[in-house]
Design a protein around this motif. Structure first.
Motif, short mmCIF file in Angstrom:
data_model
loop_
_atom_site.label_atom_id
_atom_site.label_comp_id
_atom_site.label_asym_id
_atom_site.label_seq_id
_atom_site.Cartn_x
_atom_site.Cartn_y
_atom_site.Cartn_z
N LEU A 1 78.80 44.25 59.08
CA LEU A 1 77.86 43.66 58.12
C LEU A 1 77.49 42.24 58.50
N MET A 2 78.46 41.45 58.89
CA MET A 2 78.17 40.06 59.23
C MET A 2 77.24 39.97 60.44
N LEU A 3 77.51 40.75 61.49
CA LEU A 3 76.69 40.67 62.69
C LEU A 3 75.32 41.30 62.47
N ALA A 4 75.22 42.27 61.56
CA ALA A 4 73.90 42.80 61.23
C ALA A 4 73.05 41.77 60.50
N THR A 5 73.63 41.11 59.51
CA THR A 5 72.84 40.17 58.71
C THR A 5 72.54 38.88 59.45
N TRP A 6 73.29 38.58 60.49
CA TRP A 6 72.96 37.45 61.37
C TRP A 6 71.57 37.63 61.96
N ARG A 7 71.15 38.89 62.09
CA ARG A 7 69.81 39.17 62.62
C ARG A 7 68.84 39.61 61.51
N ILE A 8 69.34 40.35 60.54
CA ILE A 8 68.47 40.76 59.43
C ILE A 8 67.93 39.54 58.70
N GLY A 9 68.77 38.53 58.48
CA GLY A 9 68.35 37.34 57.73
C GLY A 9 67.12 36.68 58.31
N PRO A 10 67.15 36.23 59.57
CA PRO A 10 65.97 35.57 60.13
C PRO A 10 64.79 36.51 60.33
N ALA A 11 65.08 37.79 60.63
CA ALA A 11 63.97 38.74 60.81
C ALA A 11 63.16 38.87 59.52
N LEU A 12 63.85 39.04 58.39
CA LEU A 12 63.15 39.15 57.12
C LEU A 12 62.55 37.82 56.68
N ARG B 1 71.04 33.02 53.06
CA ARG B 1 70.69 31.76 52.41
C ARG B 1 70.19 30.73 53.44
N TYR B 2 70.90 30.65 54.56
CA TYR B 2 70.52 29.66 55.58
C TYR B 2 69.12 29.94 56.11
N PHE B 3 68.85 31.18 56.50
CA PHE B 3 67.55 31.47 57.12
C PHE B 3 66.43 31.48 56.09
N ALA B 4 66.73 31.79 54.83
CA ALA B 4 65.71 31.65 53.79
C ALA B 4 65.31 30.19 53.64
N ASP B 5 66.30 29.30 53.61
CA ASP B 5 66.00 27.87 53.51
C ASP B 5 65.27 27.37 54.75
N TYR B 6 65.72 27.84 55.92
CA TYR B 6 65.11 27.38 57.17
C TYR B 6 63.63 27.77 57.23
N ALA B 7 63.35 29.02 56.88
CA ALA B 7 61.97 29.48 56.93
C ALA B 7 61.07 28.66 56.01
N GLN B 8 61.57 28.34 54.84
CA GLN B 8 60.76 27.61 53.87
C GLN B 8 60.58 26.16 54.24
N GLU B 9 61.62 25.56 54.79
CA GLU B 9 61.61 24.10 54.96
C GLU B 9 61.21 23.64 56.36
N GLN B 10 61.42 24.46 57.38
CA GLN B 10 61.29 23.94 58.73
C GLN B 10 60.25 24.64 59.59
#
Length: 494
Positions: free
Chosen positions: A162-173, A120-129
């Motif tokens: 899972l948490m440490l994977a998605t910490w990187r998967i999130g911003p990569a995607l 959620r954080y990186f989706a918002d960041y990509a769109q807004e910033q």
């Protein structure tokens, strides 16, 4: 349990790879063994170079359309991923607890909600910033854009898979890349559940891929693959060296988080209640936390009282089955890691260190349960003070001057994190500036916004991620300069 399906705590897990939007089986399997009782809970497809090649090919084929998708649409899909994680917190929590032995209550209340937050954080960041306004430079227009790099390989650790994977998967995607994940063979199952979530959220085929397997059979061909554009790894220093050598011919940018040997420095003007609480918190996840302050460095004048209070409080920790709400400390991840931890402690004691708490396996529980341990009197510069144990083992040293405290804290090849507890705000500023660490906590612990940089100095890693630092890594930053005259919109000279 059949060859490619397992029922774990009532949850069905498909243990085949996820490649190009489909489940893909391998000819061979490996066992996922629960640290709780060392029982086999699943047979998992064992990937090889063939599966890696297929996953990278699928990711490369999916990249152009995903990269070209408007950021608003990509972000909306990733928010759906986050929503589904929220809906399936209980499933994810019980499977990961059985698979890697971490506390179920922590997964329910913190770890799995953080997984959703990563998307959620990186989706918002990509769109807004990421949309930078054009700048005027000497009558020219200058535009900064972040172009997705391509295919990102992510090799994840077992302590919080899972948490440490998605910490990187999130911003990569979120930034428009496609991904190939190699989960840890000691805790692989929640990556398969994440593949189901990605599919159900509408992530296009090939954008997210999972290749299960060992480091030698699946990890090695992934790190050396010429189709990879970014490579992320969390794990040990020796393995990082092997990965860096494999990736070097392809000139692939790397992001490494390699653990630490972090200090917890306590001054005589500290709030001792707070200091003791932070010290005992270092036994979280049986000490299998990269940021753990495993070296207690305490001012001599308060050492006796601090030690007594820490030992008293740590003695009340309940060790046992992580599915029990009352449990504070669980088992170590694997028999091999248990033996490694025991070896560190045995050698330290043989070298003159004294256990003032624990010192060996928990005899009441057997299995992989190593008792919370505090060692004092270790030889300066010895292995137990300089090498990462990654278990429920703390050491205690004392100092008399601030300069000695800083020297002890920095006496390590690692530099991931440091914590200091003091009642003097001037000293807090001075000492925090002197500590060689990527993150310094003052009178607190484990607090960090996802927009802040995270990474280590020295042997603790390469690079920083979080907020804009993540997008700097997962993208190619471009500067385009436009002349105000001389060319028309269709590219023809006036």
């Amino acid at each position: 349990m059949n060859e490619f399906h397992a029922t774990v705590e009532g949850v069905d897990v498909d243990t085949r790879h996820w490649i190009g939007g489909e489940r893909v089986a391998s000819a061979t399997t490996f066992d996922s063994v629960s640290p709780i009782d060392e029982s086999v809970i699943a047979r998992v497809s064992a990937g090889t170079e063939a599966e890696v090649n297929a996953a990278v090919a699928a990711a490369r084929a999916a990249f152009p359309a995903w990269a070209a998708m408007p950021v608003e649409e990509r972000s909306a899909i990733l928010r759906r991923v986050a929503d589904l994680v929220d809906e399936r917190v209980e499933q994810l929590a019980v499977v990961e607890t059985r698979d890697n032995g971490s506390l179920l209550r922590s997964h329910r209340r913190g770890v799995m909600p953080r997984v959703a937050m990563n998307f959620r954080y990186f989706a918002d960041y990509a769109q807004e910033q990421l949309a930078h306004p054009d700048m005027e430079v000497r009558d020219h227009r200058e535009r900064i854009t972040y172009d997705p790099a391509g295919v990102v390989a992510i090799i994840t650790p077992w302590n919080a898979p899972l948490m440490l994977a998605t910490w990187r998967i999130g911003p990569a995607l979120a930034s428009g890349n496609t991904v190939v994940v190699k989960p840890p063979e000691w805790a692989p199952l929640t990556a398969s559940l994440l593949a189901d979530i990605m599919h159900d959220a509408g992530v296009p085929a090939g954008v997210f891929n999972v290749v299960q397997g060992t480091g030698a059979q699946a990890g090695a061909p992934l790190t050396a693959h010429p189709g990879i554009n970014r490579l992320c790894f969390t794990g040990s220093v020796p393995t990082a060296g092997v990965i860096a050598a494999a990736a070097a011919p392809n000139i692939v940018p790397l992001s490494f988080e390699l653990g630490g040997k972090s200090p917890l420095v306590v001054f005589d003007d500290a709030d001792l209640d707070l200091a003791v609480d932070i010290a005992v918190e270092q036994f979280d996840n049986a000490g299998q936390v990269c940021l753990k302050g495993s070296r207690l460095i305490v001012e001599q004048s308060i050492a006796d009282e601090f030690t007594r209070r820490v030992v008293d409080k740590a003695s009340t920790l309940v060790q046992g089955d992580p599915r029990d709400e009352a449990t504070d400390v669980s088992a170590l991840i694997h028999r091999r890691h248990f033996d490694t931890t025991a070896g560190f402690v045995e050698r330290a004691i043989a070298d003159g260190a004294q256990p003032i708490l624990g010192g060996g396996p928990n005899g009441d529980l057997g299995g992989l349960f190593f008792a919370p341990t505090i060692l004092t009197g270790a030889t300066p510069g010895s292995e137990i003070l300089t090498e990462e144990v990654f278990g429920p083992v703390l050491t205690l040293e004392t100092f008399e001057t601030e300069e000695q405290a800083v020297d002890l804290a920095n006496n390590t090849r690692f530099g991931l994190a440091a914590t200091l507890v003091t009642g003097d705000p001037v000293r807090a500023e001075r000492v925090s500036n002197s500590l060689d660490a990527g993150t310094v906590w003052v009178n607190c612990f484990f607090v960090r916004d996802l927009g802040a940089p995270f990474g280590g100095n020295g042997k603790s890693g390469i690079g920083r991620e979080g907020g804009i630092w993540s997008f700097d890594f997962y993208t190619n930053v471009k500067n385009s300069v436009f002349s105000p005259a001389g060319w028309t919109a269709d590219g023809k000279e006036n």
